[in-house]
Design a protein around this motif. Structure first.
Motif, PDB file in Angstrom:
ATOM      1  N   ARG A 557       0.834  -1.210   0.000  1.00  0.00           N
ATOM      2  CA  ARG A 557       0.000   0.000   0.000  1.00  0.00           C
ATOM      3  C   ARG A 557       0.861   1.250   0.000  1.00  0.00           C
ATOM      4  NH1 ARG A 557      -5.151   1.998   1.915  1.00  0.00           N
ATOM      5  NH2 ARG A 557      -4.901   4.020   2.927  1.00  0.00           N
ATOM      6  N   GLN A 558       1.893   1.276   0.842  1.00  0.00           N
ATOM      7  CA  GLN A 558       2.718   2.469   0.950  1.00  0.00           C
ATOM      8  C   GLN A 558       3.448   2.742  -0.370  1.00  0.00           C
ATOM      9  OE1 GLN A 558       5.426   2.331   4.261  1.00  0.00           O
ATOM     10  NE2 GLN A 558       6.193   4.416   3.932  1.00  0.00           N
ATOM     11  N   ALA A 559       3.994   1.693  -0.977  1.00  0.00           N
ATOM     12  CA  ALA A 559       4.707   1.869  -2.240  1.00  0.00           C
ATOM     13  C   ALA A 559       3.750   2.300  -3.347  1.00  0.00           C
ATOM     14  CB  ALA A 559       5.414   0.572  -2.623  1.00  0.00           C
ATOM     15  N   SER A 560       2.549   1.732  -3.364  1.00  0.00           N
ATOM     16  CA  SER A 560       1.555   2.083  -4.379  1.00  0.00           C
ATOM     17  C   SER A 560       1.147   3.544  -4.257  1.00  0.00           C
ATOM     18  CB  SER A 560       0.329   1.179  -4.254  1.00  0.00           C
ATOM     19  OG  SER A 560       0.656  -0.163  -4.516  1.00  0.00           O
ATOM     20  N   THR A 561       0.934   3.989  -3.010  1.00  0.00           N
ATOM     21  CA  THR A 561       0.567   5.387  -2.795  1.00  0.00           C
ATOM     22  C   THR A 561       1.671   6.322  -3.270  1.00  0.00           C
ATOM     23  OG1 THR A 561      -0.850   4.855  -0.904  1.00  0.00           O
ATOM     24  CG2 THR A 561      -0.026   7.109  -1.047  1.00  0.00           C
ATOM     25  N   ALA A 562       2.901   6.002  -2.893  1.00  0.00           N
ATOM     26  CA  ALA A 562       4.032   6.848  -3.281  1.00  0.00           C
ATOM     27  C   ALA A 562       4.188   6.901  -4.799  1.00  0.00           C
ATOM     28  CB  ALA A 562       5.311   6.338  -2.624  1.00  0.00           C
ATOM     29  N   GLU A 563       4.040   5.745  -5.456  1.00  0.00           N
ATOM     30  CA  GLU A 563       4.199   5.707  -6.909  1.00  0.00           C
ATOM     31  C   GLU A 563       3.060   6.451  -7.594  1.00  0.00           C
ATOM     32  OE1 GLU A 563       6.324   5.089 -10.271  1.00  0.00           O
ATOM     33  OE2 GLU A 563       6.902   4.633  -8.202  1.00  0.00           O
ATOM     34  N   GLY A 564       1.830   6.300  -7.072  1.00  0.00           N
ATOM     35  CA  GLY A 564       0.697   7.038  -7.630  1.00  0.00           C
ATOM     36  C   GLY A 564       0.902   8.534  -7.545  1.00  0.00           C
ATOM     37  N   ILE A 565       1.459   8.988  -6.415  1.00  0.00           N
ATOM     38  CA  ILE A 565       1.736  10.420  -6.257  1.00  0.00           C
ATOM     39  C   ILE A 565       2.843  10.857  -7.200  1.00  0.00           C
ATOM     40  CG2 ILE A 565       2.693  12.120  -4.653  1.00  0.00           C
ATOM     41  CD1 ILE A 565       1.066  10.761  -2.442  1.00  0.00           C
ATOM     42  N   ARG A 566       3.904  10.051  -7.359  1.00  0.00           N
ATOM     43  CA  ARG A 566       4.998  10.413  -8.261  1.00  0.00           C
ATOM     44  C   ARG A 566       4.505  10.554  -9.713  1.00  0.00           C
ATOM     45  NH1 ARG A 566       8.355   7.350  -4.804  1.00  0.00           N
ATOM     46  NH2 ARG A 566       7.837   5.398  -5.888  1.00  0.00           N
ATOM     47  N   ILE A 567       3.672   9.617 -10.125  1.00  0.00           N
ATOM     48  CA  ILE A 567       3.123   9.693 -11.491  1.00  0.00           C
ATOM     49  C   ILE A 567       2.308  10.969 -11.658  1.00  0.00           C
ATOM     50  CG2 ILE A 567       1.469   8.630 -13.068  1.00  0.00           C
ATOM     51  CD1 ILE A 567       2.365   5.890 -11.897  1.00  0.00           C
ATOM     52  N   ALA A 568       1.502  11.271 -10.654  1.00  0.00           N
ATOM     53  CA  ALA A 568       0.684  12.487 -10.719  1.00  0.00           C
ATOM     54  C   ALA A 568       1.555  13.738 -10.736  1.00  0.00           C
ATOM     55  CB  ALA A 568      -0.279  12.528  -9.527  1.00  0.00           C
ATOM     56  N   GLN A 569       2.617  13.750  -9.942  1.00  0.00           N
ATOM     57  CA  GLN A 569       3.508  14.916  -9.913  1.00  0.00           C
ATOM     58  C   GLN A 569       4.169  15.141 -11.272  1.00  0.00           C
ATOM     59  OE1 GLN A 569       5.990  13.796  -6.600  1.00  0.00           O
ATOM     60  NE2 GLN A 569       4.787  14.990  -5.115  1.00  0.00           N
ATOM     61  N   GLU A 570       4.566  14.058 -11.928  1.00  0.00           N
ATOM     62  CA  GLU A 570       5.178  14.190 -13.246  1.00  0.00           C
ATOM     63  C   GLU A 570       4.191  14.790 -14.246  1.00  0.00           C
ATOM     64  OE1 GLU A 570       6.417  10.234 -14.108  1.00  0.00           O
ATOM     65  OE2 GLU A 570       7.868  10.171 -12.439  1.00  0.00           O
ATOM     66  N   LEU A 571       2.955  14.366 -14.145  1.00  0.00           N
ATOM     67  CA  LEU A 571       1.930  14.916 -15.027  1.00  0.00           C
ATOM     68  C   LEU A 571       1.663  16.385 -14.694  1.00  0.00           C
ATOM     69  CD1 LEU A 571      -0.521  11.873 -14.924  1.00  0.00           C
ATOM     70  CD2 LEU A 571       0.878  12.574 -16.874  1.00  0.00           C
ATOM     71  N   ILE A 572       1.678  16.711 -13.400  1.00  0.00           N
ATOM     72  CA  ILE A 572       1.468  18.094 -12.975  1.00  0.00           C
ATOM     73  C   ILE A 572       2.582  18.991 -13.507  1.00  0.00           C
ATOM     74  CG2 ILE A 572       1.556  19.609 -10.948  1.00  0.00           C
ATOM     75  CD1 ILE A 572      -0.063  17.401  -9.473  1.00  0.00           C
ATOM     76  N   ASP A 573       3.813  18.498 -13.521  1.00  0.00           N
ATOM     77  CA  ASP A 573       4.918  19.302 -14.052  1.00  0.00           C
ATOM     78  C   ASP A 573       4.619  19.780 -15.470  1.00  0.00           C
ATOM     79  OD1 ASP A 573       6.405  19.041 -11.746  1.00  0.00           O
ATOM     80  OD2 ASP A 573       7.550  17.309 -12.470  1.00  0.00           O
ATOM     81  N   THR A 574       4.118  18.873 -16.286  1.00  0.00           N
ATOM     82  CA  THR A 574       3.803  19.241 -17.672  1.00  0.00           C
ATOM     83  C   THR A 574       2.559  20.119 -17.729  1.00  0.00           C
ATOM     84  OG1 THR A 574       4.746  17.162 -18.476  1.00  0.00           O
ATOM     85  CG2 THR A 574       3.273  18.337 -19.963  1.00  0.00           C
ATOM     86  N   ALA A 575       1.514  19.717 -17.024  1.00  0.00           N
ATOM     87  CA  ALA A 575       0.255  20.469 -17.075  1.00  0.00           C
ATOM     88  C   ALA A 575       0.430  21.891 -16.561  1.00  0.00           C
ATOM     89  CB  ALA A 575      -0.812  19.748 -16.259  1.00  0.00           C
ATOM     90  N   ALA A 576       1.185  22.049 -15.461  1.00  0.00           N
ATOM     91  CA  ALA A 576       1.350  23.374 -14.860  1.00  0.00           C
ATOM     92  C   ALA A 576       2.164  24.308 -15.736  1.00  0.00           C
ATOM     93  CB  ALA A 576       1.993  23.242 -13.484  1.00  0.00           C
ATOM     94  N   SER A 577       2.971  23.747 -16.622  1.00  0.00           N
ATOM     95  CA  SER A 577       3.763  24.597 -17.523  1.00  0.00           C
ATOM     96  C   SER A 577       2.949  25.105 -18.699  1.00  0.00           C
ATOM     97  CB  SER A 577       4.982  23.814 -18.033  1.00  0.00           C
ATOM     98  OG  SER A 577       4.575  22.761 -18.894  1.00  0.00           O
ATOM     99  N   LEU A 578       1.787  24.482 -18.942  1.00  0.00           N
ATOM    100  CA  LEU A 578       0.979  24.839 -20.113  1.00  0.00           C
ATOM    101  C   LEU A 578      -0.387  25.413 -19.750  1.00  0.00           C
ATOM    102  CD1 LEU A 578       1.693  21.648 -22.277  1.00  0.00           C
ATOM    103  CD2 LEU A 578       2.738  23.911 -22.531  1.00  0.00           C
ATOM    104  N   PHE A 579      -0.891  25.075 -18.571  1.00  0.00           N
ATOM    105  CA  PHE A 579      -2.240  25.489 -18.178  1.00  0.00           C
ATOM    106  C   PHE A 579      -2.217  26.078 -16.768  1.00  0.00           C
ATOM    107  CE2 PHE A 579      -2.782  22.014 -21.184  1.00  0.00           C
ATOM    108  CZ  PHE A 579      -3.770  22.490 -22.040  1.00  0.00           C
ATOM    109  N   ASN A 580      -3.045  27.090 -16.544  1.00  0.00           N
ATOM    110  CA  ASN A 580      -3.202  27.631 -15.190  1.00  0.00           C
ATOM    111  C   ASN A 580      -4.120  26.767 -14.335  1.00  0.00           C
ATOM    112  OD1 ASN A 580      -1.530  29.818 -15.433  1.00  0.00           O
ATOM    113  ND2 ASN A 580      -3.163  31.264 -15.982  1.00  0.00           N
ATOM    114  N   GLY A 581      -5.043  26.052 -14.991  1.00  0.00           N
ATOM    115  CA  GLY A 581      -6.032  25.278 -14.253  1.00  0.00           C
ATOM    116  C   GLY A 581      -5.617  23.838 -14.046  1.00  0.00           C
ATOM    117  N   ILE A 582      -5.612  23.387 -12.787  1.00  0.00           N
ATOM    118  CA  ILE A 582      -5.341  21.996 -12.444  1.00  0.00           C
ATOM    119  C   ILE A 582      -6.535  21.463 -11.666  1.00  0.00           C
ATOM    120  CG2 ILE A 582      -3.812  20.368 -11.278  1.00  0.00           C
ATOM    121  CD1 ILE A 582      -2.431  21.771 -13.550  1.00  0.00           C
ATOM    122  N   TYR A 583      -6.978  20.265 -12.064  1.00  0.00           N
ATOM    123  CA  TYR A 583      -8.149  19.640 -11.455  1.00  0.00           C
ATOM    124  C   TYR A 583      -7.729  18.298 -10.860  1.00  0.00           C
ATOM    125  CZ  TYR A 583     -12.907  17.601 -11.315  1.00  0.00           C
ATOM    126  OH  TYR A 583     -14.092  17.020 -10.934  1.00  0.00           O
TER     127      TYR A 583
END
Length: 619
Positions: A557-583
């Motif tokens: 569970r702990q590893a899955s949570t951490a990996e899920g957050i890392r994947i989301a953070q990587e996506l946020i890096d790209t999204a935040a550079s192109l869009f002001n809105g994050i959902y």
């Protein structure tokens, strides 16, 4: 003598309802099909109205168009049904010399998406050709709730024929059309477009029809008509009935004549007995040539109260804006939910969004939970509304309630079908789609009810639309966005995206739009969750790489949570550079994950701001 010549000096009586008599005989299916299969029955009803004193009868062709016949799989029989309809009516009228009107019914109601104007005109043309070929004394356009549609049809047919056009609107409210236009103005516009007789039919009984005509001035060229329902409808033992004394209906016809109406018939619920009463009351009465209309007293519509918050769509045009979805519980324990909402606000989320029974499964009312978090913890809620669960009455009531609660942020969606949820046998409503819902909400912002009635105060809604970019051709999805913008969408929230490449593809596809887009990021909780989303949830697809990364965590569970957050953070890096809105979308009330992601967004924004400041001060 031609019809219009007689209307110059007489008040004429038209027939009453066709469907009411057929329904009373137990014939409850496609009435227009009876023109071919039971022509004697239809002719018999025409003759009953002629014997009752009708000067005018109309063909049994109200729904004899390809759009409405398609409900029965009969759309290929338009010409056949209309040819038979006009032939039967003319045979019935031959002996007495009654006038015959070819009837064409309206198509649109609230839903403009039912048919475009071009489609409407094509449908009308197909029906009008066999009717005109039958040499009617005029065409009757009746039960048109959509004034844009009726105007276009009158203009089109006026270019096709010189025979009289009788154009009748239908109203939800006395004296005002669905679009808020006053009846007096509407009838005069139809007069200007070339209609020879203008008036109303259906929906309202005699009382409200008379009330509506009190404010109508006599048109410059056209004559006035009225075909009220017998009364308001009722239901007895599952059957629709109209309770109306025929003498009352006759007296109402006389009062309509006093308001300048020269052609009086009946709509739903009226019978030959009603027409006998009308004819008796109108006998030897000359038409009214002058009248003083009761001036319309406009209801003052107050401006909306100033919004406490800046609209999310204007904020997102200027700066980072973070929305977090926290769906209300599927059970009655709420303490954990409210704690999650508080933590998300403290982390820096600008609004907490609440779905409307997502995936068609019942949850605690988002209206109730939104009201609690707003008034108890000063949290800004964004409430989703689906067309699936609410009919038009419920939608307007729901929205008026939100306005009363001071909740003005809305996501309007059509909604997942019930068959995928907990109650697959439940009814899907879908009175409107999200496109019409945008338009109706914007009407509320003008202080106008869905029915056209003034609401005395303007609402102040900011409306988001859903955007699913997880499709093969994003450009096609963007075309639908553009339609939603035309209908009133202020900004868009996407389905969860799981690759950087997709985010970049979205940016390229929407960069021409001025409407803000909030990119959906939903952290994965484990491999089972990832595979469920990928394989079973419509509109969501994960990359092979993402699936493999979650699979590598196994049941930890702990590893899955951490990996899920890392994947989301990587996506946020790209999204935040192109869009002001994050959902950010919270699964299973795992708000600890979305809280961490809100902190991460604020952190990367702070770092970028420091970098910009450093560069600026250096130079």
């Amino acid at each position: 003598m031609k019809l219009l010549e007689r209307l110059k000096t007489e008040v004429l009586t038209a027939d009453g309802a066709m469907g009411t008599l057929l329904y009373a005989e137990g014939l409850d299916f496609c009435y227009e099909q009876l023109n071919v299969e039971k022509p004697g029955v239809i002719q018999g009803i025409h003759e009953q109205y002629i014997q009752a004193g009708a000067d005018i009868i109309q063909t049994n062709t109200y729904s004899a168009n390809s759009y409405k016949l398609a409900r029965y799989g009969l759309e290929h029989r338009v010409q056949e049904f209309n040819e038979a309809g006009i032939q039967i009516a003319k045979q019935a009228a031959a002996a007495g010399g009654q006038y015959v009107l070819g009837t064409i019914g309206g198509i649109r109601s609230i839903r403009k998406s039912d048919a475009t104007i071009d489609e409407v005109l094509s449908i009308v043309q197909q029906q009008a050709e066999p009717l005109l070929a039958g040499d009617p004394d005029g065409l009757l356009l009746e039960t048109y709730y959509d004034f844009e549609e009726l105007s276009a049809v009158v203009k089109h047919l006026r270019n096709q024929t010189d025979i009289p056009l009788i154009a009748q609107v239908s109203m939800h409210e006395p004296g005002v059309l669905q679009n808020g236009l006053q009846l007096n103005d509407a009838l005069h516009r139809l007069d200007d477009l070339g209609a020879d007789v203008v008036g109303v039919n259906c929906r309202l009984g005699p009382y409200h029809t008379i009330q509506a005509f009190e404010g109508v001035e006599l048109p410059e060229k056209a004559f006035l008509s009225a075909f009220p329902n017998a009364s308001l409808l009722d239901v007895e033992d599952g059957r629709i009935v109209y309770v109306s004394e025929t003498d009352y209906y006759g007296r109402a016809a006389r009062l309509l004549r006093d308001e300048g109406v020269r052609l009086i018939g009946g709509c739903c619920g009226t019978t030959p007995a009603h027409i006998v009463a009308v004819k008796s009351q109108l006998a030897n009465l000359p038409p009214i040539t002058k009248k003083t209309a009761v001036p319309h007293k406009p209801i003052v519509i107050r401006d909306a109260e100033p919004a406490r918050y800046e609209p999310l769509h204007t904020k997102a045009k200027r700066e980072r804006t973070i929305l977090v979805e926290l769906d209300t519980p599927r059970h009655l324990e709420t303490e954990n939910y409210f704690e999650g909402a508080r933590q998300l606000q403290e982390a820096g989320a600008h609004a907490v969004t609440m779905a409307d029974n997502s995936l068609a499964s019942p949850r605690i009312s988002n209206l109730a939970m939104a009201s609690i978090v707003k008034h108890q913890d000063d949290i800004r809620p964004l409430v989703h509304i689906t067309c699936r669960d609410h009919n038009l009455i419920g939608l307007q009531s729901h929205l008026m309630g939100l306005d009363a609660l001071g909740i003005h942020d809305i996501l309007a969606v059509t909604g997942d079908p019930t068959k995928i949820g907990d109650f697959p046998g439940a009814t899907d409503v879908y009175d409107v789609s999200s496109l019409e819902l945008f338009q109706l909400i914007k009407k509320l912002n003008e202080g106008i009810s869905f029915s056209g009635r003034p609401l005395r105060k303007k609402a102040n809604f900011s409306v988001a639309g859903a955007f699913n970019p997880n499709v093969r051709v994003v450009e096609r999805a963007v075309k639908r966005l553009e339609k939603k913008i035309e209908c009133g969408a202020d900004y868009f929230i996407t389905q969860p995206v799981y690759t950087k490449e997709k985010i970049i593809e979205i940016y390229e596809a929407v960069k021409h739009l001025d409407t803000p887009i909030f990119i959906g990021i939903m952290p994965l909780t484990n491999i089972r969750n990832a595979e469920f989303l990928h394989h079973e949830v419509p509109g969501i697809k994960l990359s092979d790489q993402v699936l493999e990364r979650m699979r590598a965590c196994g049941d930890n569970r702990q590893a899955s949570t951490a990996e899920g957050i890392r994947i989301a953070q990587e996506l946020i890096d790209t999204a935040a550079s192109l869009f002001n809105g994050i959902y950010l979308i919270t699964q299973f009330l795992r708000y600890d994950m979305t809280v961490e992601l809100v902190h991460y967004i604020n952190q990367i924004d702070a770092e970028r701001e420091r970098e910009v400041h450093h560069v600026t001060t250096t130079y």
